[in-house]
Scaffold this motif. Structure first.
Motif, mmCIF file in Angstrom:
data_model
loop_
_atom_site.group_PDB
_atom_site.id
_atom_site.type_symbol
_atom_site.label_atom_id
_atom_site.label_comp_id
_atom_site.label_asym_id
_atom_site.label_seq_id
_atom_site.Cartn_x
_atom_site.Cartn_y
_atom_site.Cartn_z
ATOM 1 N N LEU A 118 0.827 -1.203 0.000
ATOM 2 C CA LEU A 118 0.000 0.000 0.000
ATOM 3 C C LEU A 118 0.864 1.257 0.000
ATOM 4 O O LEU A 118 1.981 1.265 0.537
ATOM 5 C CB LEU A 118 -0.914 0.030 1.230
ATOM 6 C CG LEU A 118 -1.919 -1.106 1.369
ATOM 7 C CD1 LEU A 118 -2.682 -0.960 2.675
ATOM 8 C CD2 LEU A 118 -2.878 -1.137 0.186
ATOM 9 N N THR A 119 0.336 2.322 -0.577
ATOM 10 C CA THR A 119 1.022 3.606 -0.476
ATOM 11 C C THR A 119 0.735 4.225 0.890
ATOM 12 O O THR A 119 -0.183 3.803 1.604
ATOM 13 C CB THR A 119 0.551 4.584 -1.562
ATOM 14 O OG1 THR A 119 -0.817 4.937 -1.306
ATOM 15 C CG2 THR A 119 0.682 3.987 -2.945
ATOM 16 N N VAL A 120 1.508 5.238 1.223
ATOM 17 C CA VAL A 120 1.300 5.930 2.493
ATOM 18 C C VAL A 120 -0.103 6.528 2.546
ATOM 19 O O VAL A 120 -0.804 6.419 3.556
ATOM 20 C CB VAL A 120 2.369 7.026 2.673
ATOM 21 C CG1 VAL A 120 2.059 7.892 3.889
ATOM 22 C CG2 VAL A 120 3.751 6.402 2.809
ATOM 23 N N GLY A 121 -0.519 7.145 1.445
ATOM 24 C CA GLY A 121 -1.864 7.719 1.406
ATOM 25 C C GLY A 121 -2.940 6.677 1.624
ATOM 26 O O GLY A 121 -3.940 6.931 2.318
ATOM 27 N N GLY A 170 3.809 16.123 8.782
ATOM 28 C CA GLY A 170 4.985 16.297 7.933
ATOM 29 C C GLY A 170 5.256 15.139 7.005
ATOM 30 O O GLY A 170 6.412 14.853 6.674
ATOM 31 N N ALA A 171 4.173 14.466 6.556
ATOM 32 C CA ALA A 171 4.335 13.283 5.701
ATOM 33 C C ALA A 171 3.761 13.477 4.304
ATOM 34 O O ALA A 171 3.720 12.528 3.517
ATOM 35 C CB ALA A 171 3.682 12.074 6.360
ATOM 36 N N ALA A 172 3.333 14.691 3.964
ATOM 37 C CA ALA A 172 2.689 14.910 2.665
ATOM 38 C C ALA A 172 3.624 14.616 1.504
ATOM 39 O O ALA A 172 3.185 14.158 0.442
ATOM 40 C CB ALA A 172 2.177 16.352 2.579
ATOM 41 N N LEU A 231 9.486 3.135 3.502
ATOM 42 C CA LEU A 231 9.774 4.272 4.370
ATOM 43 C C LEU A 231 10.767 3.910 5.467
ATOM 44 O O LEU A 231 10.904 2.745 5.857
ATOM 45 C CB LEU A 231 8.487 4.774 5.027
ATOM 46 C CG LEU A 231 7.350 5.232 4.120
ATOM 47 C CD1 LEU A 231 6.201 5.755 4.970
ATOM 48 C CD2 LEU A 231 7.814 6.280 3.133
ATOM 49 N N SER A 232 11.420 4.916 5.991
ATOM 50 C CA SER A 232 12.239 4.733 7.186
ATOM 51 C C SER A 232 11.322 4.538 8.389
ATOM 52 O O SER A 232 10.110 4.773 8.333
ATOM 53 C CB SER A 232 13.120 5.963 7.418
ATOM 54 O OG SER A 232 12.322 7.076 7.793
ATOM 55 N N GLY A 233 11.913 4.108 9.499
ATOM 56 C CA GLY A 233 11.110 3.892 10.695
ATOM 57 C C GLY A 233 10.390 5.150 11.146
ATOM 58 O O GLY A 233 9.224 5.113 11.536
ATOM 59 N N GLY A 234 11.090 6.284 11.103
ATOM 60 C CA GLY A 234 10.480 7.537 11.514
ATOM 61 C C GLY A 234 9.362 7.974 10.591
ATOM 62 O O GLY A 234 8.326 8.485 11.044
ATOM 63 N N GLU A 235 9.541 7.770 9.286
ATOM 64 C CA GLU A 235 8.491 8.117 8.328
ATOM 65 C C GLU A 235 7.261 7.237 8.528
ATOM 66 O O GLU A 235 6.126 7.710 8.451
ATOM 67 C CB GLU A 235 9.031 7.980 6.905
ATOM 68 C CG GLU A 235 10.059 9.048 6.533
ATOM 69 C CD GLU A 235 10.775 8.743 5.224
ATOM 70 O OE1 GLU A 235 11.334 9.673 4.629
ATOM 71 O OE2 GLU A 235 10.802 7.549 4.825
ATOM 72 N N ARG A 236 7.481 5.961 8.785
ATOM 73 C CA ARG A 236 6.347 5.064 9.043
ATOM 74 C C ARG A 236 5.570 5.517 10.280
ATOM 75 O O ARG A 236 4.334 5.512 10.290
ATOM 76 C CB ARG A 236 6.842 3.631 9.261
ATOM 77 C CG ARG A 236 7.393 2.949 8.025
ATOM 78 C CD ARG A 236 7.687 1.496 8.320
ATOM 79 N NE ARG A 236 8.383 0.859 7.214
ATOM 80 C CZ ARG A 236 8.561 -0.449 7.098
ATOM 81 N NH1 ARG A 236 8.078 -1.256 8.024
ATOM 82 N NH2 ARG A 236 9.208 -0.954 6.066
ATOM 83 N N GLN A 237 6.316 5.907 11.315
ATOM 84 C CA GLN A 237 5.646 6.309 12.548
ATOM 85 C C GLN A 237 4.772 7.529 12.325
ATOM 86 O O GLN A 237 3.645 7.605 12.823
ATOM 87 C CB GLN A 237 6.702 6.600 13.627
ATOM 88 C CG GLN A 237 6.157 6.599 15.037
ATOM 89 C CD GLN A 237 5.787 5.210 15.518
ATOM 90 O OE1 GLN A 237 5.923 4.211 14.814
ATOM 91 N NE2 GLN A 237 5.293 5.126 16.740
ATOM 92 N N ARG A 238 5.250 8.477 11.538
ATOM 93 C CA ARG A 238 4.447 9.670 11.257
ATOM 94 C C ARG A 238 3.195 9.299 10.453
ATOM 95 O O ARG A 238 2.115 9.837 10.680
ATOM 96 C CB ARG A 238 5.282 10.706 10.516
ATOM 97 C CG ARG A 238 6.225 11.488 11.426
ATOM 98 C CD ARG A 238 6.955 12.560 10.662
ATOM 99 N NE ARG A 238 8.144 12.048 10.009
ATOM 100 C CZ ARG A 238 8.720 12.601 8.958
ATOM 101 N NH1 ARG A 238 8.183 13.679 8.415
ATOM 102 N NH2 ARG A 238 9.814 12.095 8.445
#
Length: 258
Positions: free
Chosen positions: A96-99, A132-134, A144-151
């Motif tokens: 899946l995409t982040v969106g 801050g994930a747009a 994604l990195s771990g931090g990006e996933r968490q956001r």
């Protein structure tokens, strides 16, 4: 972006598995709009307690009340409209995409097979921007990195529009900037917040009250300045500390002593 804040009451909750008792009659409350932290050493029962609150585990004793209603009697969708979760990991997101992952948060508010509409898309865009994930909305979640996933997981919880946010280590993998931004966001929301945290200084700065768990029991509870004492930290964590007062925030400031 949230519903009316939920009042949480955990009453004498026990949890046992394979003959082992992981929670020994836990009592905990969170008033509407309050931010409550759960801290304690590894294995103290923090995540188990959180999972009992949001329904991933069913207590073997006691009960969890949401606005006075036994959470165990609520259907899955009804409970999900009241409680959103930021777990330590994200199952079921491969491909899946982040969106798309963030849009999953709208599911409790939709009928079966109902397609996303303009309002859903707007809520997803707002949540991604807020955390801050747009910029990576179209990337695959697993890339994604771990931090990006968490956001992204925090954004998914936001679009769920809950009255209670249950967060298990929400600052995990985040650098200090996003740790402060995410916790500041949670604190500013009208929703009630229940946070499992390891960093005691962050817990002291962002939580109204703390519950300290030790071996599945509440060792102490109350405002951070009353709970985070040198004596209690030595007893529960087995470490020496110096506890002062942060000059800017007035919150307890813990320094670990070798």
């Amino acid at each position: 972006m949230t519903a009316d804040p939920v009042e949480l009451a955990v009453e004498a909750v026990r949890y046992e598995v394979d003959g082992h008792t992981l929670l020994h009659g836990i009592d905990l409350t969170a008033r509407p709009g309050e931010t409550v932290g759960v801290v304690g050493p590894n294995g103290s029962g923090k995540t188990t307690l959180l999972r009992c609150v949001y329904g991933a585990l069913r207590p073997t004793g006691g009960r969890v009340l949401l606005d006075g209603v036994d959470a165990g009697a609520l259907g899955v969708k009804d409970r999900a409209r009241r409680v959103a979760v930021v777990p330590q990991d994200a199952a079921g997101t491969f491909g899946l995409t982040v969106g798309e992952v963030v849009a999953m948060g709208r599911s409790p508010h939709k009928r079966f097979w109902e397609q996303d509409g303009p309002q859903d898309a707007r809520r997803v865009a707002e949540a991604l921007e807020t955390v801050g994930a747009a910029a990576f909305a179209d990337r695959r979640f697993e890339e994604l990195s771990g931090g990006e996933r968490q956001r992204a997981l925090v954004a998914r919880a936001l679009v769920q529009a809950p009255g209670l946010l249950a967060l298990d280590e929400p600052t995990n993998h985040l650098d200090i900037r996003y740790q402060l931004e995410i916790l500041g966001l949670v604190r500013a929301l009208p929703a009630t917040g229940l946070l499992v945290l390891h960093d005691l200084n962050l817990a002291a700065s962002f939580c109204d009250r703390l519950y300290v768990l030790s071996a599945g029991r509440v060792a102490a509870s109350g405002p951070p300045e009353r709970v985070l004492t040198e004596e209690l930290l030595a007893e529960v964590y087995g470490v020496r500390t110096r506890v002062g007062v942060h000059p800017d925030t007035g919150a307890p400031n813990i320094v670990y002593v070798p």
